[in-house]
Design a protein around this motif. Structure first.
Motif, PDB file in Angstrom:
ATOM      1  N   TYR A  65       0.866  -1.165  -0.033  1.00 55.95           N
ATOM      2  CA  TYR A  65       0.037   0.106   0.042  1.00 55.95           C
ATOM      3  C   TYR A  65       0.832   1.287  -0.179  1.00 55.95           C
ATOM      4  O   TYR A  65       1.643   1.425   0.967  1.00 55.95           O
ATOM      5  CB  TYR A  65      -0.887   0.030   1.265  1.00 55.95           C
ATOM      6  CG  TYR A  65      -1.905   1.418   1.267  1.00 55.95           C
ATOM      7  CD1 TYR A  65      -2.997   1.306   0.774  1.00 55.95           C
ATOM      8  CD2 TYR A  65      -1.419   2.295   2.242  1.00 55.95           C
ATOM      9  CE1 TYR A  65      -3.661   2.448   0.730  1.00 55.95           C
ATOM     10  CE2 TYR A  65      -2.124   3.499   2.146  1.00 55.95           C
ATOM     11  CZ  TYR A  65      -3.312   3.447   1.612  1.00 55.95           C
ATOM     12  OH  TYR A  65      -4.019   4.636   1.554  1.00 55.95           O
ATOM     13  N   ALA A  66       0.806   1.933  -1.289  1.00 56.14           N
ATOM     14  CA  ALA A  66       1.731   3.481  -1.124  1.00 56.14           C
ATOM     15  C   ALA A  66       0.759   4.194  -1.244  1.00 56.14           C
ATOM     16  O   ALA A  66       0.196   4.503  -2.353  1.00 56.14           O
ATOM     17  CB  ALA A  66       2.597   3.138  -2.705  1.00 56.14           C
ATOM     18  N   GLY A  67       0.508   4.960  -0.077  1.00 54.37           N
ATOM     19  CA  GLY A  67      -0.413   5.860   0.077  1.00 54.37           C
ATOM     20  C   GLY A  67      -0.016   7.188  -0.200  1.00 54.37           C
ATOM     21  O   GLY A  67       1.205   7.754   0.386  1.00 54.37           O
ATOM     22  N   ILE A  68      -0.839   8.138  -0.695  1.00 56.21           N
ATOM     23  CA  ILE A  68      -0.595   9.597  -0.557  1.00 56.21           C
ATOM     24  C   ILE A  68      -1.882  10.238   0.102  1.00 56.21           C
ATOM     25  O   ILE A  68      -2.971  10.238  -0.604  1.00 56.21           O
ATOM     26  CB  ILE A  68      -0.406  10.254  -1.964  1.00 56.21           C
ATOM     27  CG1 ILE A  68       1.142   9.705  -2.493  1.00 56.21           C
ATOM     28  CG2 ILE A  68      -0.395  11.752  -1.957  1.00 56.21           C
ATOM     29  CD1 ILE A  68       1.140  10.225  -4.157  1.00 56.21           C
ATOM     30  N   SER A  69      -1.793  10.632   1.138  1.00 57.12           N
ATOM     31  CA  SER A  69      -2.948  11.462   1.854  1.00 57.12           C
ATOM     32  C   SER A  69      -2.801  12.873   1.748  1.00 57.12           C
ATOM     33  O   SER A  69      -1.716  13.459   2.007  1.00 57.12           O
ATOM     34  CB  SER A  69      -2.798  10.997   3.139  1.00 57.12           C
ATOM     35  OG  SER A  69      -2.912   9.667   3.720  1.00 57.12           O
ATOM     36  N   VAL A  70      -3.770  13.419   1.072  1.00 55.34           N
ATOM     37  CA  VAL A  70      -3.889  14.889   0.544  1.00 55.34           C
ATOM     38  C   VAL A  70      -4.678  15.740   1.788  1.00 55.34           C
ATOM     39  O   VAL A  70      -5.950  15.620   1.713  1.00 55.34           O
ATOM     40  CB  VAL A  70      -4.347  14.853  -0.729  1.00 55.34           C
ATOM     41  CG1 VAL A  70      -4.239  16.467  -1.168  1.00 55.34           C
ATOM     42  CG2 VAL A  70      -3.414  14.108  -1.625  1.00 55.34           C
ATOM     43  N   PHE A  71      -3.969  16.521   2.393  1.00 59.58           N
ATOM     44  CA  PHE A  71      -4.708  17.468   3.234  1.00 59.58           C
ATOM     45  C   PHE A  71      -4.996  18.753   2.750  1.00 59.58           C
ATOM     46  O   PHE A  71      -5.941  19.503   3.273  1.00 59.58           O
ATOM     47  CB  PHE A  71      -3.772  17.776   4.531  1.00 59.58           C
ATOM     48  CG  PHE A  71      -3.610  16.407   5.572  1.00 59.58           C
ATOM     49  CD1 PHE A  71      -4.495  16.177   6.164  1.00 59.58           C
ATOM     50  CD2 PHE A  71      -2.601  15.526   5.026  1.00 59.58           C
ATOM     51  CE1 PHE A  71      -4.408  14.892   7.059  1.00 59.58           C
ATOM     52  CE2 PHE A  71      -2.505  14.375   5.864  1.00 59.58           C
ATOM     53  CZ  PHE A  71      -3.261  14.131   6.982  1.00 59.58           C
ATOM     54  N   SER A  72      -4.196  19.426   1.714  1.00 56.72           N
ATOM     55  CA  SER A  72      -4.654  20.299   0.823  1.00 56.72           C
ATOM     56  C   SER A  72      -3.871  20.454  -0.340  1.00 56.72           C
ATOM     57  O   SER A  72      -2.855  19.531  -0.523  1.00 56.72           O
ATOM     58  CB  SER A  72      -4.073  21.655   1.918  1.00 56.72           C
ATOM     59  OG  SER A  72      -2.869  21.576   1.967  1.00 56.72           O
ATOM     60  N   GLY A  73      -4.179  21.198  -1.354  1.00 56.41           N
ATOM     61  CA  GLY A  73      -3.590  20.930  -2.646  1.00 56.41           C
ATOM     62  C   GLY A  73      -3.801  19.750  -3.325  1.00 56.41           C
ATOM     63  O   GLY A  73      -4.845  18.874  -3.141  1.00 56.41           O
ATOM     64  N   ASP A  74      -2.865  19.494  -4.412  1.00 56.80           N
ATOM     65  CA  ASP A  74      -2.988  18.451  -5.355  1.00 56.80           C
ATOM     66  C   ASP A  74      -2.117  17.193  -4.473  1.00 56.80           C
ATOM     67  O   ASP A  74      -1.067  17.398  -3.966  1.00 56.80           O
ATOM     68  CB  ASP A  74      -2.416  18.756  -6.643  1.00 56.80           C
ATOM     69  CG  ASP A  74      -3.460  19.893  -7.194  1.00 56.80           C
ATOM     70  OD1 ASP A  74      -4.697  19.794  -7.135  1.00 56.80           O
ATOM     71  OD2 ASP A  74      -2.986  20.550  -8.007  1.00 56.80           O
ATOM     72  N   GLY A  75      -2.414  16.034  -4.870  1.00 59.72           N
ATOM     73  CA  GLY A  75      -1.793  14.825  -4.265  1.00 59.72           C
ATOM     74  C   GLY A  75      -0.326  14.922  -5.142  1.00 59.72           C
ATOM     75  O   GLY A  75       0.687  14.780  -4.450  1.00 59.72           O
ATOM     76  N   ILE A  76      -0.426  14.799  -6.470  1.00 57.91           N
ATOM     77  CA  ILE A  76       0.649  14.666  -7.390  1.00 57.91           C
ATOM     78  C   ILE A  76       0.606  15.737  -8.516  1.00 57.91           C
ATOM     79  O   ILE A  76      -0.656  16.003  -9.247  1.00 57.91           O
ATOM     80  CB  ILE A  76       0.804  13.375  -8.144  1.00 57.91           C
ATOM     81  CG1 ILE A  76       0.833  12.239  -7.177  1.00 57.91           C
ATOM     82  CG2 ILE A  76       1.717  13.313  -9.051  1.00 57.91           C
ATOM     83  CD1 ILE A  76       1.070  10.921  -7.644  1.00 57.91           C
ATOM     84  N   THR A  77       1.483  16.687  -8.621  1.00 56.98           N
ATOM     85  CA  THR A  77       1.515  17.814  -9.441  1.00 56.98           C
ATOM     86  C   THR A  77       2.544  17.364 -10.641  1.00 56.98           C
ATOM     87  O   THR A  77       3.774  17.272 -10.141  1.00 56.98           O
ATOM     88  CB  THR A  77       1.910  19.054  -9.005  1.00 56.98           C
ATOM     89  OG1 THR A  77       1.036  19.195  -7.917  1.00 56.98           O
ATOM     90  CG2 THR A  77       2.003  20.093  -9.784  1.00 56.98           C
ATOM     91  N   ILE A  78       2.144  17.538 -11.954  1.00 60.52           N
ATOM     92  CA  ILE A  78       3.047  17.300 -13.109  1.00 60.52           C
ATOM     93  C   ILE A  78       2.937  18.771 -13.997  1.00 60.52           C
ATOM     94  O   ILE A  78       1.825  18.907 -14.580  1.00 60.52           O
ATOM     95  CB  ILE A  78       2.660  15.942 -13.827  1.00 60.52           C
ATOM     96  CG1 ILE A  78       2.603  14.878 -12.896  1.00 60.52           C
ATOM     97  CG2 ILE A  78       3.598  15.732 -14.962  1.00 60.52           C
ATOM     98  CD1 ILE A  78       1.926  13.504 -13.646  1.00 60.52           C
TER      99      ILE A  78
END
Length: 330
Positions: free
Chosen positions: A90-103
Motif C-alpha cells: 500500500y503506497a499511500g498519498i494522503s492529501v490534506f491540501s492542494g494536489d496529491g501529485i503535480t506534473i
C-alpha cells in the motif's frame, strides 16, 4: 600548474558527488526510510522516507520504488520518472491540501503504478497535469476529491489510465486537453459530476475508452463537449455505463464532437442511455444493449445520432427521442 591541478581535482570531486547523489533507481520505506539517505542515493539498503525527497536522488528517466506499506506524501514531479509500488504494497498519498501529485514540467514522461491517492482535506485534485509529454496511471486508486477531480489534465499530452479506480470525486477524470487518451480496464464510480469528462477548449482531444465501467455518477458516465473551434473524437467500446444521470452524452458547445459507442451496455441511467445534443455533435451507436433507462436513444437540438441497426433498445421508459438515422454497418 598547481592551480590547474586543483581545479581539475575539484571538478572530479564534484562530478563524483553528483554521480553518488543521483541514480537510475531510488527506494522509499515507511519502516526504515530516512531522507538523510538522499546523500547516498536512497539505495535499497538505506532508503529514503518521502517521495518528495527521494525524487531528487533519481536521474531523469529513472525509477522510484516503494518497499513497504505506508504513506509517502504529496509530490511535485519535475523530471521523467516512474513511481512504482508492487502488488500487495500500500503506497499511500494522503492529501490534506492542494494536489496529491503535480506534473507541470514540459517534455517529461511520468509513470505512476500502484498508488493510492486519497483526499483528507482541501480542494485540490488527485493528479493535476498541466504540462508534460506523457502520463501513465496504472493500478492506481484515486478517491474522495469531492471538490476537484481524481485526475485533471490540461496539457496536450499522451495519457493512459489502465486498470485503475477513480471513486467519490467531483469528477472522476477530467480532460481539458489531451492529444491521445486511452482509458482501459478502469472504473469510474460514484463521482458527483461525470465519471470521465472530455472538454476541448484549448486543443483537440482524441480519446478511446475500452473495457471500462462508469457507474453511480451524478451526471454522465462518459461525457464529451467541445468549445468553438475545437474537436473531441471519442470512441467507447466494450464498456458499461449504469446508474448514472446519463450513460454517454455528447454536447457541442459550438465545437465538434465525433463519437462512437460500440458493443457496450447502457443500463439503469436516469435520463439517457445514449444522447447527443446541439449542432456539431455526432454519435454513432453500434451493437449496444440499451435498457432500463429514462430514454434509450436521444437526439436533440440539431445533433446527429446514427444507429447501425444492431442495437438492442428495450424496456426503457421512452425508447427514442428525436431523429435516429439508420446507417449501414461498415
Amino acid at each position: 600548474m598547481l592551480r590547474s591541478s586543483l581545479v581539475v581535482f575539484a571538478l572530479l570531486v564534484s562530478l563524483a558527488a553528483a554521480s553518488a547523489s543521483a541514480s537510475q533507481r531510488a527506494y522509499v520505506s515507511a519502516i526504515s526510510g530516512d531522507d538523510a539517505n538522499i546523500a547516498t542515493g536512497c539505495v535499497v539498503t538505506a532508503p529514503c522516507r518521502w517521495f518528495t525527497g527521494a525524487i531528487s536522488a533519481v536521474d531523469p528517466g529513472g525509477e522510484l520504488v516503494v518497499l513497504d506499506s505506508g504513506a509517502y506524501g504529496t509530490v511535485t514531479i519535475t523530471k521523467s520518472i516512474s513511481i512504482i509500488s508492487a502488488p500487495g504494497v500500500y503506497a499511500g498519498i494522503s492529501v490534506f491540501s492542494g494536489d496529491g501529485i503535480t506534473i507541470a514540467t514540459p517534455g517529461i514522461h511520468v509513470v505512476l503504478r500502484g498508488l493510492n491517492i486519497n483526499r483528507i482535506g482541501g480542494s485540490g485534485n488527485g493528479i493535476n497535469m498541466t504540462a508534460g509529454n506523457s502520463l501513465v496511471v496504472q493500478n492506481c486508486v484515486i478517491t474522495n476529491f469531492s471538490v476537484g477531480s481524481g485526475l485533471l489534465v490540461s496539457s496536450d499530452s499522451l495519457v493512459r489510465v489502465l486498470d485503475s479506480l477513480l471513486r467519490g470525486n467531483n469528477f472522476g477524470a477530467r480532460f481539458w486537453a489531451g492529444k491521445s487518451v486511452l482509458v482501459s480496464g478502469s472504473r469510474l464510480l460514484e463521482n458527483a459530476m461525470h465519471g470521465i469528462s472530455f472538454e476541448a477548449s484549448g486543443s483537440p482531444i482524441g480519446a478511446v475508452i475500452s473495457r471500462s465501467e462508469a457507474s453511480g455518477n451524478g451526471s454522465v458516465g462518459f461525457y464529451a463537449q467541445a468549445s468553438i473551434g475545437w474537436q473531441v473524437r471519442l470512441n467507447v467500446k466494450d464498456s458499461v455505463a449504469t446508474r448514472n444521470g446519463s450513460g454517454v452524452f455528447v454536447h457541442s458547445g459550438a465545437g465538434t464532437i465525433l463519437a462512437s459507442v460500440s458493443n457496450s451496455l447502457m443500463s439503469e441511467n436516469t435520463n439517457y442511455g445514449l444522447g447527443a445534443q446541439s449542432e456539431g455533435a455526432k454519435l454513432v451507436a453500434s451493437g449496444n444493449k440499451v435498457t432500463h433507462n429514462g430514454t434509450g436513444l436521444a437526439q436533440t437540438y440539431d445533433s446527429v445520432l446514427q444507429s447501425t441497426g444492431d442495437n438492442t433498445v428495450s424496456d426503457n421508459t421512452t425508447a427514442f427521442t428525436g431523429t435516429i438515422t439508420t446507417i449501414n454497418k461498415m
